[in-house]
Design a protein around this motif. Sequence first.
Motif, PDB file in Angstrom:
ATOM      1  N   VAL A 144       2.599 -11.164   1.005  1.00  0.00           N
ATOM      2  CA  VAL A 144       1.966 -10.561  -0.171  1.00  0.00           C
ATOM      3  C   VAL A 144       0.613 -11.212  -0.396  1.00  0.00           C
ATOM      4  O   VAL A 144       0.501 -12.436  -0.507  1.00  0.00           O
ATOM      5  N   THR A 145      -0.426 -10.380  -0.479  1.00  0.00           N
ATOM      6  CA  THR A 145      -1.788 -10.885  -0.658  1.00  0.00           C
ATOM      7  C   THR A 145      -2.402 -10.324  -1.934  1.00  0.00           C
ATOM      8  O   THR A 145      -1.875  -9.383  -2.543  1.00  0.00           O
ATOM      9  N   ASP A 146      -3.527 -10.883  -2.301  1.00  0.00           N
ATOM     10  CA  ASP A 146      -4.277 -10.384  -3.448  1.00  0.00           C
ATOM     11  C   ASP A 146      -4.644  -8.918  -3.269  1.00  0.00           C
ATOM     12  O   ASP A 146      -4.511  -8.117  -4.189  1.00  0.00           O
ATOM     13  N   ASP A 147      -5.120  -8.571  -2.077  1.00  0.00           N
ATOM     14  CA  ASP A 147      -5.551  -7.202  -1.837  1.00  0.00           C
ATOM     15  C   ASP A 147      -4.400  -6.219  -2.006  1.00  0.00           C
ATOM     16  O   ASP A 147      -4.535  -5.170  -2.634  1.00  0.00           O
ATOM     17  N   GLY A 148      -3.237  -6.558  -1.434  1.00  0.00           N
ATOM     18  CA  GLY A 148      -2.094  -5.667  -1.539  1.00  0.00           C
ATOM     19  C   GLY A 148      -1.622  -5.493  -2.973  1.00  0.00           C
ATOM     20  O   GLY A 148      -1.314  -4.379  -3.417  1.00  0.00           O
ATOM     21  N   LEU A 149      -1.582  -6.589  -3.717  1.00  0.00           N
ATOM     22  CA  LEU A 149      -1.137  -6.516  -5.106  1.00  0.00           C
ATOM     23  C   LEU A 149      -2.141  -5.758  -5.966  1.00  0.00           C
ATOM     24  O   LEU A 149      -1.757  -5.031  -6.890  1.00  0.00           O
ATOM     25  N   GLY A 160      -2.258   1.682  -8.326  1.00  0.00           N
ATOM     26  CA  GLY A 160      -1.452   2.876  -8.070  1.00  0.00           C
ATOM     27  C   GLY A 160      -0.219   2.991  -8.932  1.00  0.00           C
ATOM     28  O   GLY A 160       0.291   4.097  -9.158  1.00  0.00           O
ATOM     29  N   CYS A 161       0.296   1.872  -9.450  1.00  0.00           N
ATOM     30  CA  CYS A 161       1.523   1.856 -10.255  1.00  0.00           C
ATOM     31  C   CYS A 161       1.187   1.296 -11.642  1.00  0.00           C
ATOM     32  O   CYS A 161       1.522   0.146 -11.961  1.00  0.00           O
ATOM     33  N   ARG A 162       0.544   2.081 -12.437  1.00  0.00           N
ATOM     34  CA  ARG A 162      -0.040   1.570 -13.679  1.00  0.00           C
ATOM     35  C   ARG A 162       0.968   1.406 -14.810  1.00  0.00           C
ATOM     36  O   ARG A 162       0.629   0.881 -15.866  1.00  0.00           O
ATOM     37  N   GLY A 163       2.202   1.848 -14.580  1.00  0.00           N
ATOM     38  CA  GLY A 163       3.237   1.688 -15.594  1.00  0.00           C
ATOM     39  C   GLY A 163       4.081   0.440 -15.407  1.00  0.00           C
ATOM     40  O   GLY A 163       5.109   0.277 -16.094  1.00  0.00           O
ATOM     41  N   ASN A 201       0.829  -1.204   0.000  1.00  0.00           N
ATOM     42  CA  ASN A 201       0.000   0.000   0.000  1.00  0.00           C
ATOM     43  C   ASN A 201       0.866   1.257   0.000  1.00  0.00           C
ATOM     44  O   ASN A 201       0.566   2.228  -0.699  1.00  0.00           O
ATOM     45  N   ALA A 202       1.938   1.249   0.800  1.00  0.00           N
ATOM     46  CA  ALA A 202       2.831   2.403   0.871  1.00  0.00           C
ATOM     47  C   ALA A 202       3.547   2.617  -0.457  1.00  0.00           C
ATOM     48  O   ALA A 202       3.717   3.759  -0.909  1.00  0.00           O
ATOM     49  N   ILE A 203       3.965   1.527  -1.101  1.00  0.00           N
ATOM     50  CA  ILE A 203       4.625   1.637  -2.409  1.00  0.00           C
ATOM     51  C   ILE A 203       3.670   2.219  -3.429  1.00  0.00           C
ATOM     52  O   ILE A 203       4.037   3.111  -4.210  1.00  0.00           O
ATOM     53  N   ALA A 204       2.433   1.751  -3.428  1.00  0.00           N
ATOM     54  CA  ALA A 204       1.442   2.241  -4.386  1.00  0.00           C
ATOM     55  C   ALA A 204       1.194   3.728  -4.206  1.00  0.00           C
ATOM     56  O   ALA A 204       1.021   4.467  -5.190  1.00  0.00           O
ATOM     57  N   ALA A 205       1.192   4.199  -2.962  1.00  0.00           N
ATOM     58  CA  ALA A 205       0.915   5.609  -2.686  1.00  0.00           C
ATOM     59  C   ALA A 205       2.104   6.505  -2.993  1.00  0.00           C
ATOM     60  O   ALA A 205       1.935   7.676  -3.368  1.00  0.00           O
ATOM     61  N   SER A 206       3.331   5.964  -2.870  1.00  0.00           N
ATOM     62  CA  SER A 206       4.521   6.812  -2.958  1.00  0.00           C
ATOM     63  C   SER A 206       5.293   6.686  -4.263  1.00  0.00           C
ATOM     64  O   SER A 206       6.064   7.588  -4.616  1.00  0.00           O
TER      65      SER A 206
END
Length: 220
Positions: free
Chosen positions: A22-27, A33-36, A2-7
């Motif tokens: 690592v879970t489905d929700d986190g991925l 958040g990281c669409r590239g 979640n922190a990686i996706a936000a930052s």
Amino acid sequence: LNAIAASLPHLKQLVVEDCQGVTDDGLAVLASGCRGLTRVDVSGCPRVGEFGDRALLALGRYCNDLVRLDMFGCAHVQDAGMIAVARGCPLLEELRVTGCRELSGKALSKLSRCRNLRDLSIAGCVRVRDADICKLVGVSPDSPKPPPPPGGEVLAKARAHGTPTREAMEAIKQQATARPPITGGATQLEKIDLSECPDVRARAIGAIARNCPDLKDLTL
């Protein structure tokens, strides 16, 4: 995650091998958040797919530039997620779903949309059948065997008008050995691992041999 996706919205590669947390929700959050992202490696992360296919559904929806995906040992991954990846990630070149035993051949056959696919491991995907591999490489499983090459007929016609010249013989040879055009499927494959797929047999191997001329590494 979640922190990686936000930052880190510009993140291109994520490698989290053998990570129990690592879970489905986190991925799924990361994908949105990281669409590239061009590479995702969650091999050995047993909780991916544990409660559904949210991770793969999100990758297929948001990460359309994905090139490499490694889900080795993610045994809970299911069809809906793989179909989403096949539809949403047309640039995919490498896919490893080794040991994903719940995946059916119907889902994997949808990878025929991924025309750039070069490296595929479906080892241990025990539900894959001959017909699924045929569809993957653009061959209808119900299509009749190709007719014999026309060289004999052409040669007979040429001889009826006299002894064929060397040029005519060369043209006959080219016509007789010409391949029919390939109109679809993952025909750019260079490497495929089909080990521990007990229902993949001669017809599928023949389809791969005919339609994947660049194949260099075949594991059965």
